[in-house]
Design a protein around this motif. Structure first.
Motif, PDB file in Angstrom:
ATOM      1  N   PHE A  52      -6.154  -1.245  17.041  1.00 25.15           N
ATOM      2  CA  PHE A  52      -5.026  -0.518  16.455  1.00 25.15           C
ATOM      3  C   PHE A  52      -5.494   0.886  16.146  1.00 25.15           C
ATOM      4  CE2 PHE A  52      -1.417  -0.027  13.435  1.00 25.15           C
ATOM      5  CZ  PHE A  52      -0.409  -0.510  14.267  1.00 25.15           C
ATOM      6  N   GLY A  53      -5.412   1.755  17.162  1.00 27.21           N
ATOM      7  CA  GLY A  53      -5.949   3.093  17.059  1.00 27.21           C
ATOM      8  C   GLY A  53      -5.049   4.062  16.315  1.00 27.21           C
ATOM      9  N   THR A  54      -5.448   5.312  16.288  1.00 32.42           N
ATOM     10  CA  THR A  54      -4.718   6.337  15.556  1.00 32.42           C
ATOM     11  C   THR A  54      -3.284   6.509  16.051  1.00 32.42           C
ATOM     12  OG1 THR A  54      -5.735   7.960  17.043  1.00 32.42           O
ATOM     13  CG2 THR A  54      -6.764   7.654  14.898  1.00 32.42           C
ATOM     14  N   LYS A  55      -3.052   6.292  17.334  1.00 29.37           N
ATOM     15  CA  LYS A  55      -1.711   6.454  17.903  1.00 29.37           C
ATOM     16  C   LYS A  55      -0.865   5.181  17.810  1.00 29.37           C
ATOM     17  CE  LYS A  55      -2.855   9.974  21.392  1.00 29.37           C
ATOM     18  NZ  LYS A  55      -2.761  10.293  22.846  1.00 29.37           N
ATOM     19  N   ALA A  56      -1.468   4.065  17.457  1.00 29.79           N
ATOM     20  CA  ALA A  56      -0.768   2.781  17.525  1.00 29.79           C
ATOM     21  C   ALA A  56       0.455   2.694  16.622  1.00 29.79           C
ATOM     22  CB  ALA A  56      -1.736   1.636  17.229  1.00 29.79           C
ATOM     23  N   PRO A  57       0.414   3.143  15.356  1.00 28.95           N
ATOM     24  CA  PRO A  57       1.619   3.042  14.532  1.00 28.95           C
ATOM     25  C   PRO A  57       2.814   3.772  15.144  1.00 28.95           C
ATOM     26  CG  PRO A  57      -0.298   3.460  13.146  1.00 28.95           C
ATOM     27  CD  PRO A  57      -0.743   3.634  14.572  1.00 28.95           C
ATOM     28  N   GLN A  58       2.576   4.964  15.686  1.00 27.55           N
ATOM     29  CA  GLN A  58       3.667   5.709  16.308  1.00 27.55           C
ATOM     30  C   GLN A  58       4.138   5.039  17.588  1.00 27.55           C
ATOM     31  OE1 GLN A  58       5.248   8.233  15.043  1.00 27.55           O
ATOM     32  NE2 GLN A  58       6.584   8.701  16.781  1.00 27.55           N
ATOM     33  N   LEU A  63       8.832   1.680  19.824  1.00 28.45           N
ATOM     34  CA  LEU A  63       9.300   0.429  20.438  1.00 28.45           C
ATOM     35  C   LEU A  63      10.049  -0.436  19.427  1.00 28.45           C
ATOM     36  CD1 LEU A  63       6.155  -0.428  22.579  1.00 28.45           C
ATOM     37  CD2 LEU A  63       8.293   0.594  23.361  1.00 28.45           C
ATOM     38  N   GLY A  64      10.393   0.141  18.273  1.00 28.14           N
ATOM     39  CA  GLY A  64      11.200  -0.570  17.297  1.00 28.14           C
ATOM     40  C   GLY A  64      10.448  -1.563  16.440  1.00 28.14           C
ATOM     41  N   VAL A  65       9.139  -1.420  16.349  1.00 29.09           N
ATOM     42  CA  VAL A  65       8.307  -2.358  15.588  1.00 29.09           C
ATOM     43  C   VAL A  65       7.517  -1.575  14.543  1.00 29.09           C
ATOM     44  CG1 VAL A  65       6.433  -4.054  15.707  1.00 29.09           C
ATOM     45  CG2 VAL A  65       8.127  -3.920  17.557  1.00 29.09           C
ATOM     46  N   ALA A  66       7.492  -2.067  13.318  1.00 25.51           N
ATOM     47  CA  ALA A  66       6.690  -1.457  12.258  1.00 25.51           C
ATOM     48  C   ALA A  66       5.299  -2.075  12.234  1.00 25.51           C
ATOM     49  CB  ALA A  66       7.368  -1.662  10.906  1.00 25.51           C
ATOM     50  N   SER A  67       4.345  -1.337  11.715  1.00 24.87           N
ATOM     51  CA  SER A  67       2.992  -1.884  11.616  1.00 24.87           C
ATOM     52  C   SER A  67       2.973  -3.146  10.761  1.00 24.87           C
ATOM     53  CB  SER A  67       2.032  -0.838  11.047  1.00 24.87           C
ATOM     54  OG  SER A  67       2.448  -0.423   9.757  1.00 24.87           O
ATOM     55  N   THR A  68       3.864  -3.244   9.783  1.00 24.01           N
ATOM     56  CA  THR A  68       3.917  -4.427   8.926  1.00 24.01           C
ATOM     57  C   THR A  68       4.516  -5.642   9.635  1.00 24.01           C
ATOM     58  OG1 THR A  68       5.999  -3.550   8.038  1.00 24.01           O
ATOM     59  CG2 THR A  68       4.006  -3.155   6.749  1.00 24.01           C
ATOM     60  N   ASP A  69       5.130  -5.449  10.793  1.00 20.94           N
ATOM     61  CA  ASP A  69       5.647  -6.576  11.571  1.00 20.94           C
ATOM     62  C   ASP A  69       4.530  -7.334  12.274  1.00 20.94           C
ATOM     63  OD1 ASP A  69       8.306  -5.996  10.920  1.00 20.94           O
ATOM     64  OD2 ASP A  69       8.530  -4.646  12.636  1.00 20.94           O
ATOM     65  N   ILE A  70       3.406  -6.668  12.485  1.00 21.51           N
ATOM     66  CA  ILE A  70       2.265  -7.300  13.146  1.00 21.51           C
ATOM     67  C   ILE A  70       1.511  -8.129  12.106  1.00 21.51           C
ATOM     68  CG2 ILE A  70       0.182  -6.943  14.493  1.00 21.51           C
ATOM     69  CD1 ILE A  70       2.719  -6.013  15.900  1.00 21.51           C
ATOM     70  N   ARG A  71       1.387  -9.407  12.390  1.00 23.54           N
ATOM     71  CA  ARG A  71       0.843 -10.327  11.384  1.00 23.54           C
ATOM     72  C   ARG A  71      -0.575 -10.789  11.669  1.00 23.54           C
ATOM     73  NH1 ARG A  71       2.373  -8.598   7.696  1.00 23.54           N
ATOM     74  NH2 ARG A  71       1.676 -10.404   6.500  1.00 23.54           N
ATOM     75  N   GLU A  88      -3.106   2.499   7.658  1.00 20.61           N
ATOM     76  CA  GLU A  88      -1.666   2.314   7.454  1.00 20.61           C
ATOM     77  C   GLU A  88      -1.325   0.835   7.300  1.00 20.61           C
ATOM     78  OE1 GLU A  88       2.421   2.700  10.035  1.00 20.61           O
ATOM     79  OE2 GLU A  88       1.154   4.479   9.884  1.00 20.61           O
ATOM     80  N   VAL A  89      -1.936  -0.018   8.110  1.00 19.32           N
ATOM     81  CA  VAL A  89      -1.681  -1.456   8.022  1.00 19.32           C
ATOM     82  C   VAL A  89      -2.018  -1.973   6.634  1.00 19.32           C
ATOM     83  CG1 VAL A  89      -2.358  -3.732   8.884  1.00 19.32           C
ATOM     84  CG2 VAL A  89      -2.033  -1.842  10.489  1.00 19.32           C
ATOM     85  N   MET A  90      -3.172  -1.592   6.122  1.00 18.95           N
ATOM     86  CA  MET A  90      -3.616  -2.086   4.818  1.00 18.95           C
ATOM     87  C   MET A  90      -2.722  -1.592   3.690  1.00 18.95           C
ATOM     88  SD  MET A  90      -7.795  -1.885   5.007  1.00 18.95           S
ATOM     89  CE  MET A  90      -7.829  -0.111   5.299  1.00 18.95           C
ATOM     90  N   SER A 117     -16.072   2.342   7.657  1.00 17.64           N
ATOM     91  CA  SER A 117     -14.837   2.903   8.207  1.00 17.64           C
ATOM     92  C   SER A 117     -13.630   2.823   7.281  1.00 17.64           C
ATOM     93  CB  SER A 117     -14.497   2.209   9.539  1.00 17.64           C
ATOM     94  OG  SER A 117     -15.501   2.426  10.495  1.00 17.64           O
ATOM     95  N   LEU A 118     -13.374   1.695   6.647  1.00 16.53           N
ATOM     96  CA  LEU A 118     -12.104   1.490   5.960  1.00 16.53           C
ATOM     97  C   LEU A 118     -12.156   1.641   4.441  1.00 16.53           C
ATOM     98  CD1 LEU A 118     -10.677  -1.590   7.928  1.00 16.53           C
ATOM     99  CD2 LEU A 118     -10.422   0.859   8.417  1.00 16.53           C
ATOM    100  N   LYS A 119     -13.298   1.482   3.860  1.00 17.84           N
ATOM    101  CA  LYS A 119     -13.412   1.421   2.403  1.00 17.84           C
ATOM    102  C   LYS A 119     -12.934   2.703   1.729  1.00 17.84           C
ATOM    103  CE  LYS A 119     -16.768   0.397  -1.247  1.00 17.84           C
ATOM    104  NZ  LYS A 119     -18.183  -0.001  -1.512  1.00 17.84           N
TER     105      LYS A 119
END
Length: 282
Positions: A52-58, A63-71, A88-90, A117-119
């Motif tokens: 899920f790279g930098t461009k993935a949320p956009q 395509l009509g899907v939010a990052s929060t739709d991915i489970r 963004e997912v977190m 990376s994420l902390k």
């Protein structure tokens, strides 16, 4: 296998039960024309987002899907074109959706992904009893199982109807001579029939060993158009057995990929992975 274009503007997270791999992106890390090399595995009511790279949320939003739709997520390694959208997912999961997505991850890689990376962008948003947020506050962690007797370190997970084997690869640094001296990166064997190498250098043993063990129908393989570096050079891949090349679709390519279309045909590859298409396996 059948290649199917997205028929509607909205990406579906379910299907009628076949294994489908949707190419959300096909581009290399610094592509400006293409999305990044992230794919969505869909089978029946189950799905797994691979990277899920930098461009993935956009890309999902379009395509009509939010990052929060991915489970459910699975990350192959820590370059930004594979993890840049995870903040963004977190944060959307914790403060908007109020739910934790699943992540399939080894204990070794969890520590690397979080600490390096994420902390910084997530941990310090809250303090409770003197403690900041930890990885498990933001993710529902699923541990894959280590498999004995494989030619390289391999883990397995069954998530709903989808079986995934996570195979260590030799991606970076450039000086690493084998997967054992490489930093953490994995490719995937999906339902024992589709090999997705993720980012990897030219590694004939990876392909030979797993084709001997499994009846692999299709290979999605990393490619670059110049020698050396941390990806697989096209001309090196052209040295592989013809039967392997015939079922190999090339991904993670640069913006000038059309210049190599004829050469890819000459070498007998199946072609380039097509962004925005489903690859269906009945």
């Amino acid at each position: 296998m059948r290649i199917r274009e997205l028929e509607k503007s909205q990406l579906a997270l379910t299907n009628r039960g076949q294994l489908s791999i949707f190419a959300l992106g096909t581009g290399s890390a610094f592509s400006k024309r293409l999305n990044q090399n992230n794919v969505l595995i869909v089978k029946g009511k189950d799905h797994v987002m691979v990277d899920f790279g930098t461009k993935a949320p956009q890309a999902l939003h379009q395509l009509g899907v939010a990052s929060t739709d991915i489970r459910c997520f699975l990350i192959t390694h820590s370059h930004a074109d594979h993890i840049g959208g995870l903040e963004e997912v977190m944060l959307m999961g914790r403060y908007v959706a109020r739910s934790k997505p699943k992540i399939i991850i080894t204990s070794e890689y969890e520590k690397l992904l979080w600490d390096f990376s994420l902390k910084g962008g997530a941990s310090f948003n809250e303090i409770h009893d003197g403690h900041t947020l930890g990885f498990s506050d933001l993710w529902d962690v699923v541990r894959p199982t280590w498999l004995a007797g494989y030619p390289r370190e391999t883990f397995e997970v069954q998530t709903g109807s989808i079986n995934i084997k996570m195979i260590r690869t030799n991606h970076y640094p450039e000086q690493a001579e084998s997967w054992e001296t490489s930093y953490y990166s994995v490719g995937l064997l999906i339902d024992d029939r589709v090999l997705f190498t993720g980012d990897t250098k030219y590694d004939p043993a990876l392909l030979a060993d797993f084709q001997k063990r499994f009846k692999i129908e299709t290979i999605f393989h990393d490619v670059q158009f110049f020698p050396q570096g941390v990806h697989a050079f096209l001309e090196d891949l052209g040295k592989l057995p013809r039967a392997t090349r015939k079922k190999m679709h090339l991904m993670h390519y640069s913006d000038n990929f059309e210049q190599y279309t004829e050469r890819v045909k000459e070498l007998g590859f199946a072609g380039f992975v097509r962004q925005g298409c489903y690859y269906d396996f009945e």
